[in-house]
Every structure is written in structure tokens, then in C-alpha cells.
Design a protein around this motif. Structure first.
Motif, mmCIF file in Angstrom:
data_model
loop_
_atom_site.group_PDB
_atom_site.id
_atom_site.type_symbol
_atom_site.label_atom_id
_atom_site.label_comp_id
_atom_site.label_asym_id
_atom_site.label_seq_id
_atom_site.Cartn_x
_atom_site.Cartn_y
_atom_site.Cartn_z
ATOM 1 N N LEU A 84 -39.352 53.248 -51.735
ATOM 2 C CA LEU A 84 -39.259 53.128 -53.073
ATOM 3 C C LEU A 84 -40.093 54.023 -54.125
ATOM 4 O O LEU A 84 -39.794 54.086 -55.349
ATOM 5 N N ASP A 85 -40.920 54.993 -53.512
ATOM 6 C CA ASP A 85 -41.599 55.628 -54.244
ATOM 7 C C ASP A 85 -41.006 57.011 -55.180
ATOM 8 O O ASP A 85 -41.530 57.812 -55.739
ATOM 9 N N PHE A 86 -39.569 57.220 -54.124
ATOM 10 C CA PHE A 86 -38.969 58.637 -54.503
ATOM 11 C C PHE A 86 -37.916 58.443 -55.681
ATOM 12 O O PHE A 86 -37.049 57.775 -55.497
ATOM 13 N N LYS A 87 -38.252 59.047 -56.801
ATOM 14 C CA LYS A 87 -37.304 59.142 -57.840
ATOM 15 C C LYS A 87 -35.944 59.900 -57.695
ATOM 16 O O LYS A 87 -34.661 59.685 -58.051
ATOM 17 N N ASN A 88 -35.824 60.895 -56.591
ATOM 18 C CA ASN A 88 -34.628 61.480 -56.317
ATOM 19 C C ASN A 88 -33.961 60.881 -55.283
ATOM 20 O O ASN A 88 -32.892 61.753 -54.678
ATOM 21 N N LEU A 89 -34.210 60.073 -54.641
ATOM 22 C CA LEU A 89 -33.543 59.121 -53.662
ATOM 23 C C LEU A 89 -32.077 58.666 -54.153
ATOM 24 O O LEU A 89 -32.313 57.884 -55.070
ATOM 25 N N ARG A 90 -30.829 59.144 -53.622
ATOM 26 C CA ARG A 90 -29.737 58.790 -54.260
ATOM 27 C C ARG A 90 -29.112 57.539 -53.596
ATOM 28 O O ARG A 90 -28.364 56.688 -54.128
ATOM 29 N N LYS A 91 -29.497 57.510 -51.985
ATOM 30 C CA LYS A 91 -28.888 56.243 -51.211
ATOM 31 C C LYS A 91 -29.439 56.269 -49.915
ATOM 32 O O LYS A 91 -29.950 57.064 -49.495
ATOM 33 N N TYR A 104 -32.773 42.907 -55.980
ATOM 34 C CA TYR A 104 -33.846 43.655 -56.801
ATOM 35 C C TYR A 104 -34.241 44.917 -56.271
ATOM 36 O O TYR A 104 -34.996 45.637 -57.419
ATOM 37 N N SER A 105 -33.694 45.511 -55.541
ATOM 38 C CA SER A 105 -34.273 46.973 -55.092
ATOM 39 C C SER A 105 -33.685 48.036 -56.074
ATOM 40 O O SER A 105 -32.538 47.749 -56.446
ATOM 41 N N SER A 106 -34.490 48.839 -56.177
ATOM 42 C CA SER A 106 -33.908 50.191 -57.188
ATOM 43 C C SER A 106 -33.201 50.939 -56.268
ATOM 44 O O SER A 106 -32.823 52.187 -56.872
ATOM 45 N N ILE A 107 -33.389 50.941 -55.215
ATOM 46 C CA ILE A 107 -32.747 51.831 -54.037
ATOM 47 C C ILE A 107 -31.036 51.362 -54.029
ATOM 48 O O ILE A 107 -30.755 50.173 -53.550
ATOM 49 N N THR A 108 -30.180 52.459 -53.995
ATOM 50 C CA THR A 108 -28.810 51.968 -53.627
ATOM 51 C C THR A 108 -28.610 52.125 -52.120
ATOM 52 O O THR A 108 -28.863 52.842 -51.415
ATOM 53 N N ILE A 109 -28.144 51.051 -51.454
ATOM 54 C CA ILE A 109 -28.138 50.534 -49.993
ATOM 55 C C ILE A 109 -26.874 50.341 -49.635
ATOM 56 O O ILE A 109 -26.133 49.636 -50.197
ATOM 57 N N GLU A 110 -26.389 51.279 -48.654
ATOM 58 C CA GLU A 110 -25.131 51.278 -48.108
ATOM 59 C C GLU A 110 -25.148 51.015 -46.590
ATOM 60 O O GLU A 110 -25.682 51.622 -45.791
ATOM 61 N N ALA A 111 -24.601 49.798 -46.126
ATOM 62 C CA ALA A 111 -24.744 49.461 -44.801
ATOM 63 C C ALA A 111 -23.181 49.735 -44.162
ATOM 64 O O ALA A 111 -22.163 48.948 -44.684
ATOM 65 N N THR A 112 -23.189 50.434 -42.878
ATOM 66 C CA THR A 112 -22.176 50.663 -42.220
ATOM 67 C C THR A 112 -22.113 49.953 -40.884
ATOM 68 O O THR A 112 -22.739 50.554 -39.912
ATOM 69 N N LEU A 113 -22.015 48.713 -40.843
ATOM 70 C CA LEU A 113 -22.203 47.765 -39.559
ATOM 71 C C LEU A 113 -21.047 47.292 -39.209
ATOM 72 O O LEU A 113 -20.730 45.961 -38.998
ATOM 73 N N ASP A 114 -20.136 48.232 -38.708
ATOM 74 C CA ASP A 114 -18.841 47.804 -38.197
ATOM 75 C C ASP A 114 -18.941 46.935 -37.104
ATOM 76 O O ASP A 114 -19.711 47.300 -35.956
ATOM 77 N N THR A 115 -18.331 45.831 -36.843
ATOM 78 C CA THR A 115 -18.367 44.851 -35.494
ATOM 79 C C THR A 115 -17.218 45.033 -34.659
ATOM 80 O O THR A 115 -17.008 44.222 -33.778
ATOM 81 N N GLY A 116 -16.345 46.122 -35.075
ATOM 82 C CA GLY A 116 -14.863 46.281 -34.252
ATOM 83 C C GLY A 116 -13.794 45.247 -34.558
ATOM 84 O O GLY A 116 -12.746 45.342 -33.791
ATOM 85 N N THR A 117 -13.609 44.650 -35.670
ATOM 86 C CA THR A 117 -12.683 43.959 -36.055
ATOM 87 C C THR A 117 -11.311 44.513 -36.444
ATOM 88 O O THR A 117 -10.417 43.882 -36.462
ATOM 89 N N ARG A 118 -11.318 45.928 -36.485
ATOM 90 C CA ARG A 118 -10.195 46.643 -36.743
ATOM 91 C C ARG A 118 -9.418 46.736 -35.688
ATOM 92 O O ARG A 118 -8.238 47.411 -35.666
ATOM 93 N N TYR A 119 -9.692 46.650 -34.251
ATOM 94 C CA TYR A 119 -9.123 47.029 -33.123
ATOM 95 C C TYR A 119 -8.041 45.903 -32.879
ATOM 96 O O TYR A 119 -8.356 44.625 -33.281
ATOM 97 N N PHE A 120 -7.008 46.486 -32.298
ATOM 98 C CA PHE A 120 -5.896 45.503 -31.788
ATOM 99 C C PHE A 120 -5.360 44.563 -32.967
ATOM 100 O O PHE A 120 -4.787 43.368 -32.712
ATOM 101 N N ALA A 121 -5.420 45.142 -34.234
ATOM 102 C CA ALA A 121 -4.831 44.339 -35.299
ATOM 103 C C ALA A 121 -3.659 45.024 -36.115
ATOM 104 O O ALA A 121 -3.108 44.098 -36.883
ATOM 105 N N GLU A 122 -3.278 46.215 -35.835
ATOM 106 C CA GLU A 122 -2.425 46.729 -36.781
ATOM 107 C C GLU A 122 -0.979 46.661 -35.936
ATOM 108 O O GLU A 122 -0.763 47.223 -35.009
ATOM 109 N N GLU A 123 0.290 46.370 -36.859
ATOM 110 C CA GLU A 123 1.678 46.444 -36.623
ATOM 111 C C GLU A 123 2.081 47.810 -37.545
ATOM 112 O O GLU A 123 1.717 48.414 -38.393
ATOM 113 N N GLY A 124 3.321 48.245 -36.942
ATOM 114 C CA GLY A 124 3.812 49.439 -37.688
ATOM 115 C C GLY A 124 3.415 50.558 -37.501
ATOM 116 O O GLY A 124 3.947 51.662 -38.457
#
Length: 497
Positions: free
Chosen positions: A309-316, A355-375
């Protein structure tokens, strides 16, 4: 319109011929004052005749003169030529042109007033874009790739428990002179981008010279990722390149970092000091946190959040789940985070974002993309894979593979830049064999061999061989991508949780 005022092709964009078609492309970076004027990262395939037309504007020229020259070249009356090129002059939006029954897309401000030009001039000639055969259907670049990842070393300051790298190979590194030749060839081939990776960038003793070399040849790193504590002197030197930095920080607790990274107890203070230096010198930075069972607590994330929180140049702040790789050491299941923890963390992130001033991005893949696509692979979820379609990965010793996670796997080594040019590697027999596989090269054990849409699926380059190898083993390299609906169940568990 004033037909006497001089106009010019906007040389921020590049025109690249690819034997049977041409491309309009733009660098991945642009000076801030021009960011609204151009489309950075632009890439579109166009009919070569459009490339020929644009070549007439390589140097400043009055519109009336360009119309006369193009009228003669295209064997068209001048009024038709003017109607043809008018949409591309000071166009403030993307435009589409139709030639020979093909749709062609162009970025904004493709032809501009000469006094607005800001990039070095390239003197294109129409004969550069001559073609004997037209191919606007196949995606893989014909002459050479579009981008390259250059792995400069395989050394680190940490020994992360979740490391996905192959650290078993101790290779001779390419000489700086050879790296220089490779980058110069990439410039000649009009690459869109070169990415530098490691190992560790700041453990490469000529990192400053490398950044200078990239800039001299029209390339610029978009992000440097590191776990190395950087001294203030080097941070001051880095500031001149205006490149954001990503710092990997899994915890602010020294004991946890010793446990996760196998570092000394003073590492936490040193890497926190690096972040302070970056912020003090107004260098934009990101922070990446990888979750394992050692740091997947709300308490750990709250401590990190309070520190950042203390850093002004933190982008993400990017929060990810550690995943099993082909080179994971020991039993990965012993350090894997749990679904229960991820559920709690997801809720915590959602609450903190309010409420946070920090941009937070979560990449928490649970594997739902597997065995799902046709074509086929065109329909697979996730970003399209660039391996052997538009990108090459150069290992520290000059051997070239498809992807950074394959390292020295001999099945996917397509060439060697100590002995070959980039073009020779890209068009090597093995590169083409992997790019355009034939059914007969697949084993009966692979369901792909019996698939009715084999040609359609493999003509669109989007198979993740890394996931295939992790899920089914190296011997089953010809199994389908696990995202395919018809893929067999995992032999080795691929889901990250």
C-alpha cells in the motif's frame, strides 16, 4: 482536400512481405505522446497489392502526384485511384478495404500529413511485394516468425519450490556477438517484438549492453521480471530505459521466503529494499505472488497487501497459483494449494478490491477449461498459442524450441542458431513437420488419428504441447490438447488444485 500538400506512409507501422501475402504491423511499444495517434501492437494480413500501393507513400509526396503514379502502376483512371486511397489518408479509425474479394484491415492514421511523421523512414518499393501465388488463408508465417523469446541464461538467485524450469542442463551461453547478429537479423526480417527472459535478467553481466542493442535495432523490453535484489546504482541505470519491472514476492515474512525460495534470511529485507528503490526512482513496477501451501493464508496476503500500500509506482499485484510442470522436483502435491484455500482467497480478493488502492489481478485457474471444447483447436478457450505459428524460443545455447516450458526436449528442438539463420530454423524440416503434421505420423493410440476434423484442427495452430506432455507423458506427445472434448482422462493430474 489539398492535393498539393505532402502526405506520407506512417512509418510507425511496418509493411512486411511474407512471400504469398503481406502484413501491416506495429511495435509493441510507443512513446506516450503518440499513444492516441497510432495502434500499438497492430497486426493484420493484407493483399500484397495494398502493400504495393502504400509503398508509393514511403517518402513524402503530394496526393496529386501519388494519384498519377498509382494510376499508371495500377492501370486505373485517376478518379478511381483517388477513391481507392482516400479512406487511408488521416483515417482516425480502423478502415477496411476490399481487393480481389478479400477483406483487408488497416490501423488508424496509416497515411498522414508529412509534417506529422515521427518515425524513421523506410524506402519501400512495390517490387518488394511481388508474388507468384496468393495465400490469405493459412496463418503460420511463411518466411520467418513474427516474434522471438531469447533466454539469455538459466541461472537464478532462488531455488523456488514451485519452479517450472529445467535446471538440469548446464549449457554454454551464446556469445554477445552472436546475440547481436541474431537481433540484427530479426530487425532485417521486421520482427514485431523480441522478449528477453532467463534464468535471471540481472544475472546476465551485459544486461545494459543488451538493452542498448535492442533499442538500436528498434526493439524494447515491455517488462523485466526478476527475483534478484537490485542495488540502487543498477536501478538508476535501469531508469534510463523506461522499462517497468515485475518483482516476484510471495511473502514479506523472511521465514516463509526461506522455505519457499530456499534463500538466506536477509533476502526478504533485500528484495523489499529493491521495491523501495524502484518506487523512490519513479520506476513503474508490478508484483507477482505465487501461491503454495506455504503462503496461501489470508494472513500472508494481508501482510503483503499492507506492505504494498505504501508504494505510489505499483501498477498491479498479480496473484497466481503454483502449477506442476514437467520438471517439478519431488512430489508437487505436497506443496500444492487447496481448493478450500482458493475459495477463501477469492472471497478475500473480492472484498479487498472494494476499498484497496492497489489493482489486484487473480489468476486462479481451477481447470474448468479441460475436456470442454468441440470443433477443434480454433475453439479452445484461452489465448492462442504462438508456438511455431508466429514465435520461436531461443535457449541460452542457441538451440531453438517451440515454447519456454519445453526447454531442451529433443522432440521439439527445431534448429540451432549457432549454425543456422532464423529463416533456416523457421523453415527446417522438423519445424514444418510439427507445424503441419500428417495423420500417418500419429500412433494408433492417439484419438487424433481417427478424428474426422484432423486437418481443420491442426491447420489452426493452437495445440498446447506442454499441457499434452504434462497430462499424458512425453511418449504420448501426439495425444489431443486436454481442452478437447474427446481428449482422454489425465494420466498425470493437470488441474492446478
Amino acid at each position: 482536400m489539398n492535393t498539393e500538400k505532402k502526405i506520407v506512409f506512417n512509418h510507425f507501422y511496418k509493411i512486411r512481405h511474407d512471400l504469398k501475402r503481406s502484413y501491416i504491423l506495429a511495435p509493441t511499444f510507443v512513446d506516450g505522446k503518440y499513444s492516441e495517434f497510432v495502434d500499438a501492437k497492430w497486426l493484420s494480413r493484407i493483399h500484397p497489392v495494398y502493400a504495393m500501393i502504400l509503398s508509393f507513400f514511403s517518402k513524402p509526396i503530394a496526393l496529386q502526384d501519388a494519384i498519377k503514379e498509382l494510376s499508371y502502376f495500377l492501370d486505373m483512371i485517376e478518379s478511381d485511384v483517388e477513391n481507392l486511397i482516400q479512406p487511408f489518408i488521416n483515417n482516425y479509425e480502423i478502415v477496411m478495404g476490399n481487393y480481389g474479394g478479400t477483406e483487408n484491415f488497416f490501423p488508424k492514421n496509416i497515411i498522414i500529413d508529412a509534417d506529422k511523421s515521427f518515425a524513421p523512414t523506410i524506402d519501400y518499393k512495390p517490387e518488394q511485394f511481388a508474388y507468384n501465388e496468393l495465400d490469405l488463408r493459412h496463418d503460420r508465417f511463411i518466411v520467418a516468425p513474427l516474434t522471438m523469446v531469447l533466454m539469455i541464461n538459466n541461472t537464478c538467485v532462488t531455488d523456488c519450490v514451485y519452479c517450472y524450469a529445467n535446471k538440469s542442463v548446464k549449457s554454454q551461453m551464446l556469445s554477445f556477438d552472436r546475440i547481436k547478429e541474431i537481433i540484427q537479423e530479426a530487425k532485417q526480417l521486421q520482427f514485431q517484438d523480441i522478449t528477453i527472459t532467463g534464468g535471471e535478467f540481472f544475472l546476465y553481466w551485459q544486461w545494459k549492453e543488451l538493452l542498448d542493442l535492442l533499442l538500436e535495432n528498434g526493439f524494447k523490453e515491455s517488462l523485466i521480471s526478476t527475483k534478484v535484489p537490485i542495488c540502487e546504482e543498477d536501478i538508476i541505470a535501469l531508469k534510463t530505459y523506461d522499462i517497468p519491472v515485475q518483482i516476484s514476492l510471495d511473502s514479506v515474512n523472511p521465514n516463509k521466503l526461506v522455505q519457499i525460495l530456499k534463500v538466506k534470511s536477509d533476502y526478504a529485507d533485500n528484495i523489499k529494499q529493491t521495491i523501495t528503490f524502484l518506487d523512490n526512482h519513479n520506476i513503474a513496477f508490478k508484483v507477482a505472488t505465487v501461491l503454495t501451501k506455504y503462503n496461501d493464508s489470508i494472513e500472508n496476503l494481508e501482510s503483503l497487501h499492507n506492505f504494498l500500500l505504501d508504494f505510489k509506482n505499483l501498477r498491479k499485484w498479480d496473484i497466481r497459483v503454483g502449477f506442476k510442470s514437467m520438471y517439478s522436483r519431488g512430489n508437487f502435491d505436497e506443496i500444492r494449494t487447496s481448493k478450500e484455500s482458493i475459495v477463501k482467497i477469492n472471497k478475500w480478493i473480492a472484498d479487498v478490491k472494494q476499498y484497496s488502492s492497489i489493482t489486484i489481478e487473480a489468476t486462479l485457474d481451477t481447470g474448468t477449461r479441460y475436456f470442454a471444447e468441440e470443433g477443434g483447436s480454433r475453439n479452445f478457450r484461452g489465448s492462442r498459442c504462438s508456438a511455431n505459428y508466429s514465435n520461436i524460443f531461443v535457449l541460452p545455447d542457441g538451440q531453438v524450441t517451440l515454447c519456454e516450458q519445453m526447454y531442451w526436449n529433443p522432440r521439439f528442438i527445431i534448429g540451432d542458431l549457432t549454425k543456422q539463420t532464423i529463416k533456416e530454423v523457421w523453415n527446417s524440416p522438423h519445424a514444418l513437420e510439427l507445424a503441419f503434421p500428417k495423420k500417418e505420423s500419429f500412433r494408433d493410440a492417439s484419438i487424433c488419428k481417427k478424428c474426422t476434423i484432423f486437418d481443420e484442427c491442426y491447420s489452426y495452430h493452437n495445440k498446447c504441447y506442454v499441457d499434452v506432455l504434462k497430462a499424458y507423458g512425453d511418449e504420448n506427445w501426439d495425444f489431443p490438447d486436454p481442452r478437447c472434448k474427446f481428449a482422454p482422462q489425465f494420466i498425470n493430474e493437470l488441474n492446478p488444485l
